[in-house]
Design a protein around this motif. Structure first.
Motif, mmCIF file in Angstrom:
data_model
loop_
_atom_site.group_PDB
_atom_site.id
_atom_site.type_symbol
_atom_site.label_atom_id
_atom_site.label_comp_id
_atom_site.label_asym_id
_atom_site.label_seq_id
_atom_site.Cartn_x
_atom_site.Cartn_y
_atom_site.Cartn_z
ATOM 1 N N LEU A 292 -26.385 40.683 7.035
ATOM 2 C CA LEU A 292 -26.077 40.272 8.406
ATOM 3 C C LEU A 292 -25.011 39.322 8.427
ATOM 4 C CD1 LEU A 292 -26.834 40.616 11.275
ATOM 5 C CD2 LEU A 292 -28.587 38.726 11.141
ATOM 6 N N GLU A 293 -25.069 38.391 7.408
ATOM 7 C CA GLU A 293 -24.103 37.321 7.444
ATOM 8 C C GLU A 293 -22.731 38.046 7.285
ATOM 9 O OE1 GLU A 293 -22.720 33.399 4.888
ATOM 10 O OE2 GLU A 293 -24.532 34.466 4.554
ATOM 11 N N GLY A 294 -22.601 39.258 6.419
ATOM 12 C CA GLY A 294 -21.422 39.839 6.106
ATOM 13 C C GLY A 294 -20.753 40.483 7.507
ATOM 14 N N THR A 295 -21.618 41.111 8.055
ATOM 15 C CA THR A 295 -21.482 41.599 9.493
ATOM 16 C C THR A 295 -20.813 40.727 10.637
ATOM 17 O OG1 THR A 295 -22.872 43.599 8.882
ATOM 18 C CG2 THR A 295 -22.161 42.995 11.238
ATOM 19 N N PHE A 296 -21.619 39.477 10.434
ATOM 20 C CA PHE A 296 -21.290 38.432 11.472
ATOM 21 C C PHE A 296 -19.743 38.001 11.099
ATOM 22 C CE2 PHE A 296 -24.382 36.626 14.171
ATOM 23 C CZ PHE A 296 -25.314 37.561 14.178
ATOM 24 N N ASP A 297 -19.486 37.882 9.922
ATOM 25 C CA ASP A 297 -17.946 37.715 9.383
ATOM 26 C C ASP A 297 -17.093 38.626 9.520
ATOM 27 O OD1 ASP A 297 -18.945 34.928 8.485
ATOM 28 O OD2 ASP A 297 -19.113 35.777 6.403
ATOM 29 N N ALA A 298 -17.566 39.901 9.418
ATOM 30 C CA ALA A 298 -16.489 40.949 9.520
ATOM 31 C C ALA A 298 -16.083 41.173 11.013
ATOM 32 C CB ALA A 298 -17.289 42.272 9.161
ATOM 33 N N ILE A 299 -16.866 40.941 11.952
ATOM 34 C CA ILE A 299 -16.684 41.093 13.476
ATOM 35 C C ILE A 299 -16.285 39.669 14.298
ATOM 36 C CG2 ILE A 299 -17.970 42.809 13.706
ATOM 37 C CD1 ILE A 299 -19.984 41.156 15.157
ATOM 38 N N SER A 300 -16.133 38.568 13.398
ATOM 39 C CA SER A 300 -15.876 37.208 13.936
ATOM 40 C C SER A 300 -16.577 36.777 14.941
ATOM 41 C CB SER A 300 -14.583 37.341 14.258
ATOM 42 O OG SER A 300 -13.593 37.630 13.404
ATOM 43 N N ALA A 301 -17.971 36.934 14.553
ATOM 44 C CA ALA A 301 -19.154 36.771 15.710
ATOM 45 C C ALA A 301 -19.261 35.548 16.176
ATOM 46 C CB ALA A 301 -20.560 37.157 14.884
ATOM 47 N N ARG A 302 -18.705 34.353 15.324
ATOM 48 C CA ARG A 302 -18.720 32.962 15.755
ATOM 49 C C ARG A 302 -17.871 32.853 17.422
ATOM 50 N NH1 ARG A 302 -19.486 33.434 10.947
ATOM 51 N NH2 ARG A 302 -20.851 31.979 9.748
ATOM 52 N N THR A 303 -16.901 33.571 17.163
ATOM 53 C CA THR A 303 -15.821 33.501 18.495
ATOM 54 C C THR A 303 -15.870 34.817 19.193
ATOM 55 O OG1 THR A 303 -14.027 34.169 16.990
ATOM 56 C CG2 THR A 303 -14.492 31.722 17.362
ATOM 57 N N GLN A 304 -16.541 35.972 18.847
ATOM 58 C CA GLN A 304 -16.237 37.244 19.540
ATOM 59 C C GLN A 304 -17.536 37.658 19.996
ATOM 60 O OE1 GLN A 304 -13.023 38.315 20.003
ATOM 61 N NE2 GLN A 304 -12.902 36.224 19.003
ATOM 62 N N LEU A 305 -18.783 37.420 19.500
ATOM 63 C CA LEU A 305 -20.037 38.064 19.695
ATOM 64 C C LEU A 305 -20.702 37.240 21.058
ATOM 65 C CD1 LEU A 305 -22.265 40.063 18.849
ATOM 66 C CD2 LEU A 305 -23.243 38.006 17.662
ATOM 67 N N LEU A 306 -21.016 38.099 21.911
ATOM 68 C CA LEU A 306 -21.749 37.673 23.124
ATOM 69 C C LEU A 306 -23.285 38.358 23.361
ATOM 70 C CD1 LEU A 306 -19.202 39.026 25.917
ATOM 71 C CD2 LEU A 306 -19.219 36.625 24.564
ATOM 72 N N TYR A 307 -24.121 37.165 23.474
ATOM 73 C CA TYR A 307 -25.506 37.618 23.354
ATOM 74 C C TYR A 307 -26.052 38.111 24.594
ATOM 75 C CZ TYR A 307 -30.552 37.195 23.641
ATOM 76 O OH TYR A 307 -31.971 37.538 23.937
ATOM 77 N N CYS A 308 -26.675 39.208 24.410
ATOM 78 C CA CYS A 308 -27.254 39.995 25.554
ATOM 79 C C CYS A 308 -28.612 40.548 25.141
ATOM 80 C CB CYS A 308 -26.481 41.198 26.108
ATOM 81 S SG CYS A 308 -26.370 42.505 24.811
ATOM 82 N N SER A 309 -29.723 40.628 26.075
ATOM 83 C CA SER A 309 -31.163 41.053 25.819
ATOM 84 C C SER A 309 -31.244 42.337 26.598
ATOM 85 C CB SER A 309 -31.870 40.036 26.075
ATOM 86 O OG SER A 309 -32.298 39.956 27.581
ATOM 87 N N ASP A 310 -32.266 42.888 26.297
ATOM 88 C CA ASP A 310 -32.665 44.179 27.215
ATOM 89 C C ASP A 310 -33.669 43.762 28.164
ATOM 90 O OD1 ASP A 310 -32.450 46.754 27.992
ATOM 91 O OD2 ASP A 310 -33.669 47.685 26.355
ATOM 92 N N TRP A 311 -33.902 42.667 28.349
ATOM 93 C CA TRP A 311 -35.054 42.183 29.425
ATOM 94 C C TRP A 311 -34.919 43.076 30.684
ATOM 95 C CZ3 TRP A 311 -35.583 39.942 33.981
ATOM 96 C CH2 TRP A 311 -36.701 39.496 34.240
ATOM 97 N N PRO A 312 -35.771 43.352 31.187
ATOM 98 C CA PRO A 312 -37.115 43.029 31.091
ATOM 99 C C PRO A 312 -38.138 43.878 30.177
ATOM 100 C CG PRO A 312 -36.865 44.085 33.374
ATOM 101 C CD PRO A 312 -35.516 44.139 32.471
#
Length: 71
Positions: free
Chosen positions: A1-21
């Motif tokens: 998972l850490e490698g994926t986060f690094d590869a996609i620049s998650a720290r600055t590019q990833l937006l959290y979303c959920s499938d609520w409700p």
């Protein structure tokens, strides 16, 4: 998972979303269990990245206080 986060620049590019409700959505708390993310990384992913992308103002109570100079 850490490698994926690094590869996609998650720290600055990833937006959290959920499938609520729907019953099987992921809670934002899952982010807090990831040891390779800093506090700032988590805050970015959980909201600040989205605010930047969509041009939203972050209310003062959610902004990180300025770091005080070392004495």
């Amino acid at each position: 998972l850490e490698g994926t986060f690094d590869a996609i620049s998650a720290r600055t590019q990833l937006l959290y979303c959920s499938d609520w409700p729907h019953w099987d959505f992921d809670l934002p708390a899952k982010m807090w269990d990831l040891p390779f993310l800093t506090e700032d990384d988590k805050r970015n992913i959980l909201g600040f990245n989205a605010a930047r992308v969509f041009g939203l103002e972050v209310p003062a109570k959610y902004r990180k206080p300025a770091r005080q100079a070392a004495e």
